[in-house]
Enzyme design. Sequence first.
Site, mmCIF file in Angstrom:
data_model
loop_
_atom_site.group_PDB
_atom_site.id
_atom_site.type_symbol
_atom_site.label_atom_id
_atom_site.label_comp_id
_atom_site.label_asym_id
_atom_site.label_seq_id
_atom_site.Cartn_x
_atom_site.Cartn_y
_atom_site.Cartn_z
ATOM 1 N N GLY A 179 0.812 -1.208 0.000
ATOM 2 C CA GLY A 179 0.000 0.000 0.000
ATOM 3 C C GLY A 179 0.847 1.259 0.000
ATOM 4 O O GLY A 179 0.944 1.966 1.013
ATOM 5 N N SER A 220 0.337 -3.691 -6.507
ATOM 6 C CA SER A 220 -0.095 -2.301 -6.636
ATOM 7 C C SER A 220 0.816 -1.611 -7.635
ATOM 8 O O SER A 220 2.018 -1.855 -7.670
ATOM 9 C CB SER A 220 -0.051 -1.591 -5.284
ATOM 10 O OG SER A 220 1.263 -1.568 -4.765
ATOM 11 N N TYR A 240 11.429 -6.461 -0.382
ATOM 12 C CA TYR A 240 12.346 -5.468 -0.940
ATOM 13 C C TYR A 240 13.636 -5.321 -0.136
ATOM 14 O O TYR A 240 14.713 -5.181 -0.681
ATOM 15 C CB TYR A 240 11.656 -4.104 -0.976
ATOM 16 C CG TYR A 240 10.937 -3.741 -2.253
ATOM 17 C CD1 TYR A 240 10.474 -4.699 -3.135
ATOM 18 C CD2 TYR A 240 10.705 -2.400 -2.559
ATOM 19 C CE1 TYR A 240 9.802 -4.346 -4.283
ATOM 20 C CE2 TYR A 240 10.029 -2.027 -3.708
ATOM 21 C CZ TYR A 240 9.573 -3.003 -4.566
ATOM 22 O OH TYR A 240 8.902 -2.637 -5.714
ATOM 23 N N ASP A 274 3.977 -9.334 -12.831
ATOM 24 C CA ASP A 274 3.852 -8.482 -11.637
ATOM 25 C C ASP A 274 2.394 -8.440 -11.186
ATOM 26 O O ASP A 274 1.936 -7.477 -10.591
ATOM 27 C CB ASP A 274 4.380 -7.068 -11.896
ATOM 28 C CG ASP A 274 4.796 -6.348 -10.623
ATOM 29 O OD1 ASP A 274 4.944 -7.011 -9.583
ATOM 30 O OD2 ASP A 274 4.981 -5.111 -10.666
#
Length: 396
Positions: free
Chosen positions: A73, A293, A134, A289
């Site tokens: 988000g 988002s 990440y 992907d």
Amino acid sequence: MTKPFFTLLCGADVLAPEDIGRQNILIAGEKIAAIGPNLIAPQNYPCQVVDLSNCILMPGFIDSHVHITGGSGEGGFATRTPEILLSQITTSGVTTVVGCLGTDGTTRSVVNLLAKARALETEGISAYMYTGAYELPTPTITGSVRSDIIIIDKIIGAGEIALSDHRSAQPSYQEYKNLAAQSRVGGMLSAKAGVVDMHIGDGKDGLAVLFKIVDGGEIPMTQFIPTHINRNHTLLKEGIKWAKQGGIMDITSGVSPSAGSAKAVKPSQAVKQALDAGVAIDNITMSSDGNGSMPIFDEKGNTVGVGVASQKSMLQEIRDMVKLEKIAPSMAIRLVTSNIARVLKLTAKGTLKEGMDADFTVVDKDFALKHVWARGTQMVKDATPVVWGTFEHGKH
């Protein structure tokens, strides 16, 4: 009614992925039992016969980069995308997914990812995953990337790890190298791929860290799968250089100007540019992907909008490779079938021959989706789901 153990698919033009012409395919349980032009239904056994005349039958697509538990988000909590639904996957022609986290390794967990992978497999498709997110140090289940890969069956590598991106943890070269070593040894000890799926951002350093690691001579280029290579023209050129030296370049079908990425190279065009530049087809893969988002940034890096990436972009870009870029269908589909199965060591996937998993994507002559089988069960008929996820509204 009990599903017949045998199913005979008749009369399709088959890309295996090589073009083997019109064939019949016999499914026994979850496997391909036989392929041949004159196969008939087995005698004295119940067998469903499906006429696929005027259709093209291919291996089921393998999507190696999917946010199955939802995307991060990056515009606040309300922009966290929901978990993916089974029918969203199957109506994209996808029969195998590899789940990953992204920017958010805090409110999204690797344990949640594992649970979702197991759920999707229970619902009928095949599912694997990467450990991590990440940042580095990256979140794991057991406390180390190496142990996660060795001990947990679904985990085949690490990812997606951010590089050249303002959303990364800005780790050092040595931290990236250590992660690659952990993942590599974990893969060796468990007979898995042990690759590192690398999210490459818009940063000016591009693939410089990866080139530095492999130039040291200990870690091979094939240890990394740099993805989103088509996010801008400069990165695409660097990705082409990487692939021409023996690495894998992963094109993202969901990253394109039409999807809001103004600087991106349309995926089908990126593949064509790579081939024209001398990249071997074996060194190119494509992932979606999907369900991630898709933040839209202004020139100062502020999020000004958000969308959700669709896996349907994969088939669209395969179609455009064939129809617009004039790439042979048997070459185009390798990017989402045999190439990625080889890179990820999914030995029962990606090609059509006796003993392989009965995963099929069937399209018409214009490459519009018709039918999908996953592990021998028909999931989609006439572009409509016939098997639904546990909590889907379409389930009867």
